[in-house]
Design an enzyme around this catalytic site. Sequence first.
Site, mmCIF file in Angstrom:
data_model
loop_
_atom_site.group_PDB
_atom_site.id
_atom_site.type_symbol
_atom_site.label_atom_id
_atom_site.label_comp_id
_atom_site.label_asym_id
_atom_site.label_seq_id
_atom_site.Cartn_x
_atom_site.Cartn_y
_atom_site.Cartn_z
ATOM 1 N N PRO A 23 9.754 57.630 71.159
ATOM 2 C CG PRO A 23 8.203 56.150 72.081
ATOM 3 C CD PRO A 23 8.553 57.595 71.987
ATOM 4 C CD GLU B 180 -0.808 56.689 74.460
ATOM 5 O OE1 GLU B 180 -0.310 56.219 73.423
ATOM 6 O OE2 GLU B 180 -0.791 56.106 75.565
ATOM 7 N NE ARG C 100 31.704 60.084 78.882
ATOM 8 C CZ ARG C 100 32.421 59.691 77.823
ATOM 9 N NH1 ARG C 100 31.964 59.845 76.604
ATOM 10 N NH2 ARG C 100 33.614 59.144 77.998
ATOM 11 C CG ASP D 12 34.556 57.039 75.106
ATOM 12 O OD1 ASP D 12 35.300 56.673 76.032
ATOM 13 O OD2 ASP D 12 33.963 58.132 75.083
#
Length: 281
Positions: free
Chosen positions: A104, A131, A173, A188
């Site tokens: 994160p 953690e 992709r 896109d």
Amino acid sequence: MRIDIVTIFPGYFGVADAGGRVAESGPLGVSLIGKAAGRGDVDFRVHDLRSWASDVHHTVDDTPFGGGPGMVMKADVWGKALDHVLAAAPVPGAAPARLVVPTPSGRPFTQETAASYAGEGHLVFACGRYEGIDSRLVADARTRMPVDEVSIGDYVLAGGEAAVVVIVEAVCRLLPGVLGNEQSHSDDSFGGTGGAMSGLLEGPVYTRPRTWREHEVPDVLLSGNHRAIARWQRDEALRRTAVNRPDLIRRLAATPEGLGKRDRQVLADAGFPVDAENVAH
Ligand code: JE8
């Protein structure tokens, strides 16, 4: 491309054979990615981190120095796993693999990141849990290979596995031959290749029948007037982007060729005027 994934949940990625090769099950075995793997365009190996734990309980975590909640993944176990994966590299003497660590606290993973990963020969993903991983693992890896700590978005997952699936799908992709239809990339959302819709969200799409539960397909799409269709699609993309991602409109407005006169009119009519006041700097 070779992709190694180290995790305490190898089953998350599907059933693997004895060599860690992913079978036709799981998120890497289906659809575009599954076909790419079947053709040999991408070679996935999934490794169980616990294979490198040294005690009878296969411990991979320990209490954090400095205190605080939860547990931290041990650097020594991760170090051995990485040594093994790198020693078994596909082409000895080739460019070093890139280590990708979802966290994160990483840099945002974007379409640009995906495109640059699609040009690499070997990616190694380290899936943390608890953690996270002892920070010395990344410090040590940086002495021998490029390392990216990346985040897939501003929300909190329980571990890196789901992020790896997201990243692998976005990267695979883009591999040559995987999409089959090169055109499909350029429109896109976020398509960085400078297509007609570059910098805007995708507009709405429709297929048969023309009428469904009294909802009609917009007439212009049946008109055969390709200029009118393209303009309508851009208008819809602009309106949708203004509502859902005003930050993208401000970014476009700040670039010289970002928004034309008609674009600004469409946005003003939709209640999102773009002037010097609300342009990003
Ligand atoms: C993760 C993650 C990405 C994203 C990725 C890896 C490993 C320190 N925090 C760890 C405490 C709360 C629980 C966290 C669990 N965790 C989350 C992510 C990610 N990429 N965009 N959100 N979350 C790990 C452990």
